[in-house]
Motif scaffolding. Sequence first.
Motif, mmCIF file in Angstrom:
data_model
loop_
_atom_site.group_PDB
_atom_site.id
_atom_site.type_symbol
_atom_site.label_atom_id
_atom_site.label_comp_id
_atom_site.label_asym_id
_atom_site.label_seq_id
_atom_site.Cartn_x
_atom_site.Cartn_y
_atom_site.Cartn_z
ATOM 1 N N ILE A 76 33.210 40.041 41.233
ATOM 2 C CA ILE A 76 32.804 39.419 39.975
ATOM 3 C C ILE A 76 33.171 40.311 38.804
ATOM 4 C CG2 ILE A 76 30.786 38.900 38.524
ATOM 5 C CD1 ILE A 76 29.502 37.522 40.837
ATOM 6 N N CYS B 25 37.025 31.174 35.263
ATOM 7 C CA CYS B 25 36.165 32.236 34.747
ATOM 8 C C CYS B 25 36.341 32.416 33.240
ATOM 9 C CB CYS B 25 36.448 33.543 35.478
ATOM 10 S SG CYS B 25 35.196 34.813 35.184
ATOM 11 N N LEU C 27 35.991 31.800 42.496
ATOM 12 C CA LEU C 27 36.028 32.091 41.056
ATOM 13 C C LEU C 27 37.468 32.323 40.612
ATOM 14 C CD1 LEU C 27 34.300 32.528 38.489
ATOM 15 C CD2 LEU C 27 34.223 34.963 39.084
ATOM 16 N N GLU D 209 27.316 37.822 31.555
ATOM 17 C CA GLU D 209 28.632 37.492 32.096
ATOM 18 C C GLU D 209 28.578 37.437 33.620
ATOM 19 O OE1 GLU D 209 30.837 39.912 28.451
ATOM 20 O OE2 GLU D 209 30.952 40.663 30.510
ATOM 21 N N ASP D 210 27.898 38.418 34.218
ATOM 22 C CA ASP D 210 27.763 38.438 35.673
ATOM 23 C C ASP D 210 26.936 37.260 36.169
ATOM 24 O OD1 ASP D 210 29.121 41.002 36.205
ATOM 25 O OD2 ASP D 210 27.472 41.844 35.066
ATOM 26 N N ALA E 15 28.964 34.020 35.910
ATOM 27 C CA ALA E 15 29.963 33.982 36.978
ATOM 28 C C ALA E 15 29.305 33.694 38.326
ATOM 29 C CB ALA E 15 30.726 35.299 37.034
ATOM 30 N N MET F 47 33.252 32.348 30.703
ATOM 31 C CA MET F 47 32.957 33.468 29.815
ATOM 32 C C MET F 47 32.940 33.041 28.348
ATOM 33 S SD MET F 47 32.298 36.003 31.769
ATOM 34 C CE MET F 47 31.649 34.797 32.946
ATOM 35 N N ARG G 16 35.538 38.823 35.946
ATOM 36 C CA ARG G 16 34.943 38.443 34.659
ATOM 37 C C ARG G 16 35.313 39.411 33.537
ATOM 38 N NH1 ARG G 16 32.010 42.979 32.955
ATOM 39 N NH2 ARG G 16 29.978 43.208 34.009
ATOM 40 N N ALA H 284 38.558 38.241 32.384
ATOM 41 C CA ALA H 284 38.398 36.922 31.760
ATOM 42 C C ALA H 284 37.853 37.048 30.337
ATOM 43 C CB ALA H 284 37.468 36.055 32.609
#
Length: 324
Positions: A105, A18, A13, A301-302, A305, A22, A109, A112
């Motif tokens: 992550i 990312c 990632l 978001e998680d 990702a 996002m 993220r 990001a």
Amino acid sequence: MLVVNQNEVAELLAMESCITVMESVLKDLSAGQAVQSLRQVLPLHQGNLIGLMPGFLKGEEVAGAKIISVFPSNHGSGLPSHQGLVTLFDSSTGVLKAVVDGQKITAIRTAAVSAVATRYLARKDAEVLAILGTGEQAKSHLEAMLLVRSIREVIVWSRTLAKAKDFQAEMSRKYGVDIIVAESVQEAVRPADIICTVTASTEPVLKGEWLKSGVHINAVGACRPADRELDSETVRLAKLYVDRLESAHNESGDYLIPLKEGVITSGQIIGEMGELISGSIEGRTTADEITLFKGLGLAIEDLAAANFIYNEAIRLQKGIEIAF
């Protein structure tokens, strides 16, 4: 089921990738193409907690949840404050596809998403960055900000001067950027065009009286209704954007406390980042406006990702396959 560990997450990632992921998923969320439940929080002792964050990405046909521990009491112990995992299910069959490390992550993220907000809200000529805090999020935010603006100077502040100096030495070597250590928050933010607050503070560290006109702020450290990094004047002065309205109305002390005080009204929030990305709400309209992005961290978001990581892991034959 594929298991992807922390080192592989960092490998698969990339921050630039990312940011793209996002931007897309925030737009999908505001358009109803991504669905999530409000974070469920189980309080533990000493202000620590366990969080459950479920979501569903319709277009990708994946669902799942992040289970995360948030332990502010770990600061200074050598242990991370955020630890957990993200589960990924096929939404058409219910098959468990993957379990992915959640700590890395979260680190990537979160920064990001701030980069997406900065891309849309900060002045195009922004070149001085202030970072309040020196932990994992400070490092990832520096990386992310360098990707969306031409930063010539970084000013860092920490409650512990030695940590700020360590950050200065490590990050200036890594990125070749000029980093200055400030002895006070006021000293750090006075010249800043972009401010990232990434502290574990539960009380305001940033005051509105210190802000220069035209600054953009990413506030991501506080994620509970009673906690905040910003004083009420900061929020009053700013055009406020959030990752999710429901989350802000239930979880953001940075918003809820000045609202309760009567310093702002509910109209202070212009809207969600996804709406800004799609063009349904306006962003910065003048060079002098102060803009503020309040990020709380979202399940989608998680998931987005983790799904990106899963696809990369399959393509590159990474991770460990386990019969489950």
